[in-house]
Write a protein that holds these residues in place. Sequence first.
Motif, short mmCIF file in Angstrom:
data_model
loop_
_atom_site.label_atom_id
_atom_site.label_comp_id
_atom_site.label_asym_id
_atom_site.label_seq_id
_atom_site.Cartn_x
_atom_site.Cartn_y
_atom_site.Cartn_z
N ASN A 51 -38.93 72.14 -5.64
CA ASN A 51 -38.77 70.70 -5.85
C ASN A 51 -37.37 70.31 -5.45
OD1 ASN A 51 -41.33 70.48 -6.97
ND2 ASN A 51 -40.57 71.04 -8.99
N GLN A 62 -36.43 62.90 -7.92
CA GLN A 62 -37.20 63.92 -7.24
C GLN A 62 -37.62 63.42 -5.86
OE1 GLN A 62 -40.30 65.32 -9.71
NE2 GLN A 62 -40.79 67.03 -8.42
N GLU A 63 -37.27 64.17 -4.84
CA GLU A 63 -37.56 63.77 -3.46
C GLU A 63 -39.00 64.10 -3.07
OE1 GLU A 63 -35.63 62.42 -0.68
OE2 GLU A 63 -34.64 61.60 -2.42
N ASN A 64 -39.32 65.37 -3.04
CA ASN A 64 -40.66 65.79 -2.68
C ASN A 64 -41.05 66.97 -3.54
OD1 ASN A 64 -39.09 67.83 -1.70
ND2 ASN A 64 -39.67 67.59 0.42
N THR A 65 -42.34 67.19 -3.64
CA THR A 65 -42.82 68.27 -4.49
C THR A 65 -43.83 69.09 -3.72
OG1 THR A 65 -44.57 66.90 -5.37
CG2 THR A 65 -42.52 66.93 -6.60
N SER A 71 -43.70 61.96 -6.20
CA SER A 71 -42.29 61.68 -5.95
C SER A 71 -41.83 60.56 -6.87
CB SER A 71 -42.07 61.29 -4.49
OG SER A 71 -42.62 60.01 -4.25
#
Length: 126
Positions: A51, A62-65, A71
């Motif tokens: 993450n 949070q940018e990307n998961t 997000s």
Amino acid sequence: MPLNLFGNKFSPKKTPPRRAQSLSNLHLDSTASQAEFGLDCNNVKLNLGGNEVMFEDGMWIQENTKGGGASHYEVTRLRKQNQQLLEENNLLKLKMDILLDMLAETSAVSNLHDNELKQLRNRSNR
């Protein structure tokens, strides 16, 4: 015999005074200090367990998961949509309550008119 057995061997020497540090770097503006030191504090990113989070406006976002989570921007959009739907739901409940009150009032008036009509028919039949 001398009073001091060890003499001056173990007495430390005085250290020379230090030169004053230059304070010129404290007077730099943000662009000059960024150019001078190469620091970009606005874009701090971390990768924690797949993450990626970014420090923005005093918060970790949070940018990307990779684990199926959403997000930060998607969560924000969904919260806004949820708030709008809750407000719309409350408005519709209020409208339904008003319509039920109007229906109850109209039914009461209609029953009153029916009773009066029955009484008038009974009087006219006598």
